[in-house]
Design a protein around this motif. Structure first.
Motif, PDB file in Angstrom:
ATOM      1  N   PHE A   6      65.066  44.218 -30.248  1.00  0.00           N
ATOM      2  CA  PHE A   6      65.823  43.556 -31.305  1.00  0.00           C
ATOM      3  C   PHE A   6      64.898  43.382 -32.505  1.00  0.00           C
ATOM      4  N   SER A   9      61.575  41.227 -32.676  1.00  0.00           N
ATOM      5  CA  SER A   9      60.711  41.197 -31.486  1.00  0.00           C
ATOM      6  C   SER A   9      59.310  41.754 -31.795  1.00  0.00           C
ATOM      7  N   PRO A  10      58.254  40.929 -31.666  1.00  0.00           N
ATOM      8  CA  PRO A  10      56.896  41.442 -31.908  1.00  0.00           C
ATOM      9  C   PRO A  10      56.498  42.539 -30.922  1.00  0.00           C
ATOM     10  N   ASN A  11      56.986  42.413 -29.688  1.00  0.00           N
ATOM     11  CA  ASN A  11      56.637  43.437 -28.703  1.00  0.00           C
ATOM     12  C   ASN A  11      57.386  44.735 -28.968  1.00  0.00           C
ATOM     13  N   ARG A  14      55.514  46.501 -31.781  1.00  0.00           N
ATOM     14  CA  ARG A  14      54.371  47.301 -31.310  1.00  0.00           C
ATOM     15  C   ARG A  14      54.786  48.743 -31.039  1.00  0.00           C
ATOM     16  N   PHE A  33      70.211  39.319 -27.967  1.00  0.00           N
ATOM     17  CA  PHE A  33      69.872  38.207 -27.082  1.00  0.00           C
ATOM     18  C   PHE A  33      70.820  37.029 -27.297  1.00  0.00           C
ATOM     19  N   ALA A  50      64.587  41.317 -17.882  1.00  0.00           N
ATOM     20  CA  ALA A  50      65.514  40.861 -18.926  1.00  0.00           C
ATOM     21  C   ALA A  50      64.782  40.507 -20.216  1.00  0.00           C
ATOM     22  N   LYS A  51      63.764  41.285 -20.547  1.00  0.00           N
ATOM     23  CA  LYS A  51      63.044  41.093 -21.800  1.00  0.00           C
ATOM     24  C   LYS A  51      63.066  42.395 -22.590  1.00  0.00           C
ATOM     25  N   ALA A  52      62.670  42.299 -23.850  1.00  0.00           N
ATOM     26  CA  ALA A  52      62.540  43.492 -24.698  1.00  0.00           C
ATOM     27  C   ALA A  52      61.061  43.679 -25.024  1.00  0.00           C
ATOM     28  N   PRO A  53      60.612  44.910 -25.190  1.00  0.00           N
ATOM     29  CA  PRO A  53      61.373  46.154 -25.269  1.00  0.00           C
ATOM     30  C   PRO A  53      61.421  46.900 -23.930  1.00  0.00           C
ATOM     31  N   GLU A  64      57.306  46.703 -20.629  1.00  0.00           N
ATOM     32  CA  GLU A  64      55.975  46.205 -20.996  1.00  0.00           C
ATOM     33  C   GLU A  64      55.497  47.065 -22.173  1.00  0.00           C
ATOM     34  N   SER A  65      55.389  46.417 -23.328  1.00  0.00           N
ATOM     35  CA  SER A  65      55.115  47.169 -24.560  1.00  0.00           C
ATOM     36  C   SER A  65      53.826  47.996 -24.484  1.00  0.00           C
TER      37      SER A  65
HETATM   38  N1  LIG Z   1      54.631  41.414 -21.902  1.00  0.00           N
HETATM   39  C1  LIG Z   1      55.916  41.838 -22.406  1.00  0.00           C
HETATM   40  C2  LIG Z   1      56.546  40.664 -23.147  1.00  0.00           C
HETATM   41  C3  LIG Z   1      57.998  40.927 -23.446  1.00  0.00           C
HETATM   42  C4  LIG Z   1      58.622  39.745 -24.155  1.00  0.00           C
HETATM   43  O1  LIG Z   1      58.259  38.579 -23.951  1.00  0.00           O
HETATM   44  N2  LIG Z   1      59.582  40.068 -25.010  1.00  0.00           N
HETATM   45  C5  LIG Z   1      60.250  39.039 -25.755  1.00  0.00           C
HETATM   46  C6  LIG Z   1      60.627  39.567 -27.130  1.00  0.00           C
HETATM   47  S1  LIG Z   1      59.179  39.929 -28.098  1.00  0.00           S
HETATM   48  C7  LIG Z   1      61.538  38.661 -25.038  1.00  0.00           C
HETATM   49  O2  LIG Z   1      62.252  39.522 -24.581  1.00  0.00           O
HETATM   50  N3  LIG Z   1      61.811  37.361 -24.965  1.00  0.00           N
HETATM   51  C8  LIG Z   1      63.018  36.860 -24.415  1.00  0.00           C
HETATM   52  C9  LIG Z   1      62.811  36.115 -23.137  1.00  0.00           C
HETATM   53  O3  LIG Z   1      61.660  35.811 -22.786  1.00  0.00           O
HETATM   54  O4  LIG Z   1      63.811  35.800 -22.497  1.00  0.00           O
HETATM   55  C10 LIG Z   1      55.743  43.063 -23.327  1.00  0.00           C
HETATM   56  O5  LIG Z   1      54.642  43.245 -23.861  1.00  0.00           O
HETATM   57  O6  LIG Z   1      56.680  43.850 -23.470  1.00  0.00           O
END
Ligand SMILES: N[C@@H](CCC(=O)N[C@@H](CS)C(=O)NCC(=O)O)C(=O)O
Length: 197
Positions: A6, A9-11, A14, A33, A50-53, A64-65
């Motif tokens: 999204f 998202s900082p990840n 990257r 989200f 359930a996280k991005a990306p 995992e970015s």
């Molecule tokens: N270690 C993971 C971290 C992923 C992460 O925390 N993504 C955030 C967005 S930058 C997310 O999806 N947050 C929503 C949540 O934690 O539910 C990576 O580097 O991809």
């Protein structure tokens, strides 16, 4: 290849920067989200966290970015992930350092000082103090490294992208980079790169 992420998202950023630096085209797929799309079965099937990306490539999914960046660099043969074992080990060390010793504390500060502020809520000061205490141990290591070299592992590479996308969040989370002039100058160098946006 598709990148599920999204916009803020900082990840995800990257991976967008890394792919652009490596000339790898990606089809961006927005995961909303706000609507809970990260919890839909079709997304959980490619990323159970359930996280991005998340990246998909012809039926293969990687999340995992940092892992996505390494996957893209390996596939494209990019110099951002050098072949030489010492250069690669050096780079990997900084990527793991970022994931283990920097990201976890920004992962505390972002919700506490940025997301809560947007909802008019106060931060948990004890949690923020803990994150600041840990960062006071680890950010000086980055400063020391950047006193020796313009980029984290000598030449611009994946470690600059991972660490840079985290440390550039400092103003948004009120983390003071004033004691770290080398880090600030390095962030300026990263921000001057054409794909860093
Ligand atoms: N270690 C993971 C971290 C992923 C992460 O925390 N993504 C955030 C967005 S930058 C997310 O999806 N947050 C929503 C949540 O934690 O539910 C990576 O580097 O991809």
């Amino acid at each position: 290849m598709q990148l599920y992420t999204f916009d803020i998202s900082p990840n995800g950023k990257r991976v967008r920067i890394g792919a652009a630096e490596m000339n790898v085209p990606l089809e961006l797929k927005n995961v909303d989200f706000q609507k809970g799309e990260q919890r839909r079965p079709e997304y959980l099937a490619i990323n159970p966290v359930a996280k991005a990306p998340t990246l998909t490539d012809d039926g293969f999914a990687v999340w995992e970015s940092a892992a996505i960046l390494i996957y893209l660099a390996t596939k494209s043969g990019s110099a951002l992930y050098p072949m030489d074992p010492s250069a690669r080990g050096d780079l990997m060390r900084w990527m793991f350092f970022c994931a283990c010793h920097v990201d976890p504390y920004f992962t505390i500060l972002v919700p506490e000082r940025f997301l809560k502020a947007r909802r008019g809520l106060p931060p948990d000061e004890a949690l923020c103090a803990y994150a600041e205490l840990q960062l006071a141990r680890f950010v000086p290591i980055v400063e020391q490294q950047l006193a020796k070299t313009d980029y984290i592992a000598g030449q611009f590479g994946l470690a600059d992208i991972t660490l840079g996308c985290t440390l550039e969040l400092s103003p948004a989370v009120k983390y003071d980079l004033a004691p770290y002039p080398k880090v600030r100058a390095w962030l300026d160098r990263l921000h001057a790169r054409p794909h860093w946006h």
